[in-house]
Design an enzyme around this catalytic site. Structure first.
Site, short mmCIF file in Angstrom:
data_model
loop_
_atom_site.label_atom_id
_atom_site.label_comp_id
_atom_site.label_asym_id
_atom_site.label_seq_id
_atom_site.Cartn_x
_atom_site.Cartn_y
_atom_site.Cartn_z
N LYS A 1 0.80 -1.23 0.00
CA LYS A 1 0.00 0.00 0.00
C LYS A 1 0.83 1.29 0.00
CE LYS A 1 -4.17 -1.91 2.11
NZ LYS A 1 -5.27 -1.70 3.04
N ASN B 1 -1.71 3.84 22.97
CA ASN B 1 -1.00 2.66 22.47
C ASN B 1 -0.11 2.06 23.56
OD1 ASN B 1 -0.63 0.94 20.17
ND2 ASN B 1 1.48 1.66 20.09
N LYS C 1 5.45 4.78 19.45
CA LYS C 1 4.77 4.69 18.15
C LYS C 1 3.60 5.67 18.06
CE LYS C 1 4.11 0.46 16.37
NZ LYS C 1 3.80 -1.00 16.48
N LEU D 1 -12.61 -1.60 14.22
CA LEU D 1 -12.29 -1.85 12.81
C LEU D 1 -12.34 -3.34 12.48
CD1 LEU D 1 -9.46 0.68 11.86
CD2 LEU D 1 -11.89 1.06 12.14
P1 ATR Z 1 -1.88 -2.67 11.28
O1 ATR Z 1 -2.46 -3.88 10.63
O2 ATR Z 1 -2.88 -1.66 11.64
O3 ATR Z 1 -0.68 -2.11 10.59
P2 ATR Z 1 0.00 -3.49 13.36
O4 ATR Z 1 1.11 -2.69 12.80
O5 ATR Z 1 0.14 -4.96 13.45
O6 ATR Z 1 -1.40 -3.22 12.68
O7 ATR Z 1 -0.29 -2.87 14.81
C1 ATR Z 1 -1.07 -3.49 15.68
C2 ATR Z 1 -1.49 -2.53 16.79
O8 ATR Z 1 -2.09 -3.35 17.78
C3 ATR Z 1 -0.35 -1.81 17.48
O9 ATR Z 1 -0.83 -0.58 17.94
C4 ATR Z 1 -0.03 -2.74 18.64
O10 ATR Z 1 0.58 -2.11 19.76
P3 ATR Z 1 2.18 -1.85 19.78
O11 ATR Z 1 2.42 -0.68 18.90
O12 ATR Z 1 2.47 -1.57 21.21
O13 ATR Z 1 2.81 -3.11 19.27
C5 ATR Z 1 -1.41 -3.20 19.01
N1 ATR Z 1 -1.40 -4.47 19.72
C6 ATR Z 1 -1.31 -5.70 19.20
N2 ATR Z 1 -1.38 -6.64 20.16
C7 ATR Z 1 -1.53 -5.99 21.33
C8 ATR Z 1 -1.70 -6.38 22.69
N3 ATR Z 1 -1.73 -7.68 23.04
N4 ATR Z 1 -1.84 -5.43 23.63
C9 ATR Z 1 -1.82 -4.12 23.29
N5 ATR Z 1 -1.69 -3.68 22.03
C10 ATR Z 1 -1.54 -4.59 21.06
#
Ligand code: ATR
Length: 289
Positions: free
Chosen positions: A70, A154, A159, A226
């Site tokens: 993307k 977050n 991030k 989402l």
């Molecule tokens: P995208 O598909 O939107 O690009 P991604 O980059 O995989 O998704 O990001 C996932 C999001 O979910 C991130 O904000 C992640 O938090 P971190 O930035 O701290 O990694 C969040 N996330 C995933 N698993 C999590 C968990 N168990 N607890 C809290 N946040 C989580």
């Protein structure tokens, strides 16, 4: 019936096996009597430029672009729509003289899905959870649509800060306020629109949720997840239990397709067309209310 006048659209990504976009577009073409076919095109790493140029040379009308291309696709386009350029991600290519123009119908789709439910962004105080690619795009959309403050929560503060700096910089005002997820008790004492943009709670982890505390959900008048699988996420259930309205991301998914279909075919679809696709996809994915 495929014949000499059939136009082709498709989706490029890696992998594309599980995409539901062919169902959205082929069932719309069928319904509307358009001579159009939509197919998946798996594109291997390193082949993106050849794929985009080849698609153009083959007179392909439009393309969707999915993970992992993307952002990378942008440098192979003739033009990029303003919203997509701001977000830095394109999911829809529209044929123009000299090359494809890129759009981000993930976000125009979210905007349309929310508007359709009567959910406002302009002037709203918003909680946005997550700081991945999806959350980044939503943060940009909220700023562009004139949100009041967006509290970006977050697990990894760094991030959230990066997104805040970037989006606030683009708009020249402090709209995004980065916060550590665990600091949610420090949110202002009021009701918010909350958008859940992490992958937590996604099937098969239906029982998981980003924040368990009921007190958090008391702060939410409307919760938008989402995720659309499961159809009712734990986040949505907790929002409802606290008296709020809750929505999943299926309408967003549908509208990203509707927006792309409209761009490619220069048509406007009506509410019945949207309902038709929604029902078709729900059935296809085995989703139940
Ligand atoms: P995208 O598909 O939107 O690009 P991604 O980059 O995989 O998704 O990001 C996932 C999001 O979910 C991130 O904000 C992640 O938090 P971190 O930035 O701290 O990694 C969040 N996330 C995933 N698993 C999590 C968990 N168990 N607890 C809290 N946040 C989580």
């Amino acid at each position: 019936m495929i014949n000499g006048q059939t136009r082709t659209c498709g989706i490029i990504g890696n992998p594309v096996k599980h995409t539901i976009s062919p169902i959205i577009h082929n069932s719309l073409a069928d319904r509307l009597g358009h001579n159009l076919v939509y197919v998946p095109f798996p594109v291997k790493e390193g082949d993106l430029e050849a794929a985009v140029k080849g698609a153009y040379a083959l007179d392909i009308l439009g393309m969707n672009v999915t993970v992992p291309y993307k952002s990378e696709v942008i440098k192979h386009l003739a033009e990029v729509d303003e919203l997509a350029a701001g977000i830095g991600a394109v999911n829809t290519l529209v044929r123009t003289d000299g090359g494809y123009k890129g759009y981000n119908t993930d976000m125009s789709g979210l905007w349309r899905a929310m508007s359709g439910e009567g959910i406002r962004i302009e002037g709203e105080e918003i909680i946005l959870i997550g700081a991945g690619g999806a959350a980044r795009a939503v943060a940009y959309l909220c700023a562009k649509q004139g949100a009041g403050k967006v509290y970006l929560l977050n697990r990894t503060l760094e991030k959230a800060k990066l997104i805040a700096d970037e989006v606030n910089g683009s708009f020249g005002r402090t709209v995004i306020v980065p916060m550590l997820l665990s600091d949610y008790t420090e949110l202002p004492d009021r009701k918010f629109l909350a958008i859940q943009a992490t992958s937590v709670g996604l099937e098969p982890h239906d029982d998981e949720v980003i924040i368990e505390d009921e007190a958090f959900y008391q702060k939410i008048h409307t919760g938008y997840d989402l995720i659309y699988k499961p159809f009712n996420t734990r986040f949505m259930k907790l929002v409802r239990a606290a008296g709020g309205q809750a929505y999943n991301g299926l309408k967003m998914l549908i509208y990203q397709g509707i927006d792309a279909y409209e761009l490619w075919n220069d048509v406007k679809l009506n509410a019945e067309d949207v309902e038709f696709v929604y029902d078709r996809i729900k059935e296809e994915m085995g989703l139940q209310a």
